[in-house]
Design an enzyme around this catalytic site. Structure first.
Site, short mmCIF file in Angstrom:
data_model
loop_
_atom_site.label_atom_id
_atom_site.label_comp_id
_atom_site.label_asym_id
_atom_site.label_seq_id
_atom_site.Cartn_x
_atom_site.Cartn_y
_atom_site.Cartn_z
N SER A 166 52.55 6.60 -3.00
CA SER A 166 52.68 5.60 -3.86
C SER A 166 52.67 6.34 -5.35
O SER A 166 54.01 7.31 -5.46
CB SER A 166 51.64 4.52 -3.94
OG SER A 166 52.04 3.40 -4.57
N GLU B 88 56.23 -2.77 2.96
CA GLU B 88 55.36 -2.27 1.86
C GLU B 88 54.48 -3.37 1.22
O GLU B 88 53.28 -3.40 0.90
CB GLU B 88 56.05 -1.57 0.94
CG GLU B 88 56.83 0.01 1.48
CD GLU B 88 55.85 1.17 1.34
OE1 GLU B 88 54.79 1.11 0.76
OE2 GLU B 88 56.55 2.17 1.55
N HIS C 126 51.96 -1.19 2.66
CA HIS C 126 51.59 0.06 1.89
C HIS C 126 50.30 0.59 2.04
O HIS C 126 49.44 -0.34 2.23
CB HIS C 126 51.67 -0.72 0.50
CG HIS C 126 51.67 0.44 -0.75
ND1 HIS C 126 52.72 1.18 -0.76
CD2 HIS C 126 50.89 0.54 -1.72
CE1 HIS C 126 52.66 1.96 -1.74
NE2 HIS C 126 51.42 1.57 -2.43
#
Length: 510
Positions: free
Chosen positions: A191, A318, A414
């Site tokens: 990320s 995600e 995610h």
């Protein structure tokens, strides 16, 4: 193996070996970035006398987040620039053979997170033959907020990135004491950490400090200077101080954390505030033209990092995580979906294209899929494609593991890939991410991902073919055969990528 190690600043004592791995935690790599050093470049740590006990994680940087299993920031904690090392015990006769090094940069929207999160424990990767380093860096306003120049005070932008470079310089100068090879360093991140790593690939200050990068769920693009300046003024106003160096330096770190949270909350409450109303991230790397010359996607496409090996991964769903934790606004109606498309300047045909791929998908499904691909999936694929086309050695993977059926369901969302790659599935605090206790097939998947990271860090080869002329021609898909938890638009990769063909990433300005 002794748990006392030399560094250029002094000796450190780590924890006794566990499962054949010694952990040395909370080693300071720079001076505390406060007082006269606040908002400035990090300074190398000065020497200490005797042996410093390094058996606990160091304090986390200023932030308001409370993450499961990780320490909180407490006002007054200043010695926040520290790192941790996991090094395996060595068989007799092999101590003089340096091991490859993996340096981990955590994510957290450039606003929260730390190296002390339980899924970042480096034991399993060290057992796979690596020396593992995880680090803290300044986040939020301290690390990325805009501070205007004021006479003798010229505060650099991207201070969080400069901290990361300082940590890599520490690795260069010290990692040999821990059995690591300073010329075989891989930087990995997820990320915000992945995009940080991509930025480092292109930055002059990081040149020569690492050979390879692993980027999971890189998020883009970076900020334009005018956006950073505007948001800096808004945080200063919320803190009740002038938007000057003197005004901001007079504000305590705690007050700037509160002010930043207030600015974020204001955008969340205003559905007419454009793209920041959907999931406000008000800090990030700034393409200032000096510290960071441009968005890393553009610089990598221009050949700025062809000598750096790159392994890219993203998850297929995600933004399902952001929806689950309530950090993003939802779109439940066609009107809201259209506003989302307009706010982000996306092609009007995009939502209909997603609907054709999964005809029974709800508006919410489409919104989360588009949002996740915009911020992570498509950006990650373009990083891989740009690097490969510029002549770099590039590997691409996709995390598609879901868990449906009658038990706890979880998406390929995610952060779900991180505990698999670190080999930390048994950690109780990450059960939410992976949908409960791991199944035997999950342990097998984790073993394969750990081996891929270790192989890439050691030799530049994770175990499959590199990307060729077409970014999708060689992709490793990480997944299991468990029933799906929800619609997955990545079943038709070529059709999905074609929907984005007319969209161009540019540094965020509004």
């Amino acid at each position: 193996m002794t748990s006392v190690f030399h560094t250029v600043s002094g000796r450190v004592r780590g924890r006794p070996a566990v499962r054949g791995v010694v952990a040395v935690l909370g080693i300071p790599y720079a001076e505390p970035p406060f007082g006269a050093d606040r908002f400035m470049d990090p300074r190398p740590r000065g020497p200490w006398a005797g042996v410093r006990d390094c058996v606990e994680y160091g304090p986390v940087p200023p932030q308001s987040a409370e993450l499961p299993g990780a320490p909180r920031w407490s006002p007054g904690d200043e010695d926040v620039l520290s790192l941790n090392v996991w090094t395996p015990e060595r068989a007799p006769g092999t101590e003089d053979r340096p091991l490859p090094v993996l340096v981990w940069i955590h994510g957290g929207a450039y606003t929260f997170g730390s190296s002390a999160q339980p899924d970042f424990d480096g034991t399993a990767l060290a057992r796979a033959g690596l020396v593992v380093v995880t680090l803290n860096y300044r986040v939020g306003f301290e690390g990325f907020g805009h501070v205007p120049a004021d006479g003798e005070y010229v505060c650099p932008p991207n201070r969080g990135l400069l901290d990361q470079i300082a940590a890599l310089e520490w690795v260069r100068d010290n990692i040999a004491f821990f059995g690591g090879a300073p010329d075989r360093v891989t930087v990995a991140g997820q990320s915000a950490g992945a995009t940080s790593a991509a930025c480092l690939m292109t930055m002059d200050g990081a040149r020569g400090l690492f050979r390879r990068v692993i980027a999971h769920s890189a998020v883009g693009p970076v900020f334009a200077p005018e956006l950073a300046e505007r948001l800096g003024r808004e945080v200063a106003a919320a803190a009740g101080v002038p938007p000057t160096h003197a005004g901001l330096a007079a504000a305590s770190p705690q007050s700037l954390v509160r002010a930043s949270d207030a600015v974020v909350d204001g955008y969340r409450r205003d559905p007419h505030s454009g793209r920041l109303s959907w999931d406000p991230v008000i800090f990030g790397p700034v393409a200032d033209g000096r510290v960071l010359r441009a968005d890393p996607l553009d610089l990598i496409a221009a050949g700025a990092a062809t000598d750096t090996g790159l392994l890219v991964c993203h998850t297929t769903q995600e933004y399902r995580l952001m929806s689950a934790v309530g950090s993003c606004a939802g779109a439940a109606t066609e009107e809201e979906l259209s506003r989302f498309i307009e706010d982000f300047g996306l092609p009007e045909s995009l939502s209909e294209g997603y609907r054709r791929l999964v005809p029974d998908a709800s508006v919410r499904d489409i919104h989360l899929a588009v949002y996740g691909d915009l911020m992570f999936g498509e950006y990650s694929n373009r990083l891989a494609g740009a690097h490969a086309r510029s002549g770099g050695r590039t590997f691409l993977s996709r995390f598609a593991r879901q868990r449906g059926g009658t038990g706890p369901g979880v998406y390929a969302w995610h952060c779900a890939d991180v505990p698999f790659a670190f080999g930390n599935l048994a950690e109780e605090n990450i059960q939410f991410l992976i949908g409960g206790p791991p199944a035997p097939s999950d342990h097998g998947l984790s073993d394969r991902m750990v081996a891929a990271w270790a192989g890439f860090a050691a030799t530049g080869d994770p175990g499959w073919e590199p990307v060729g002329d077409v970014p999708q021609d060689t992709v490793r898909v990480w997944g299991t055969a468990a029933p799906a938890a929800g619609p997955d638009f990545w079943q038709d990769v070529e059709a999905l990528r074609a929907l984005w063909s007319t969209f161009t990433y540019r540094p965020e300005r509004f």
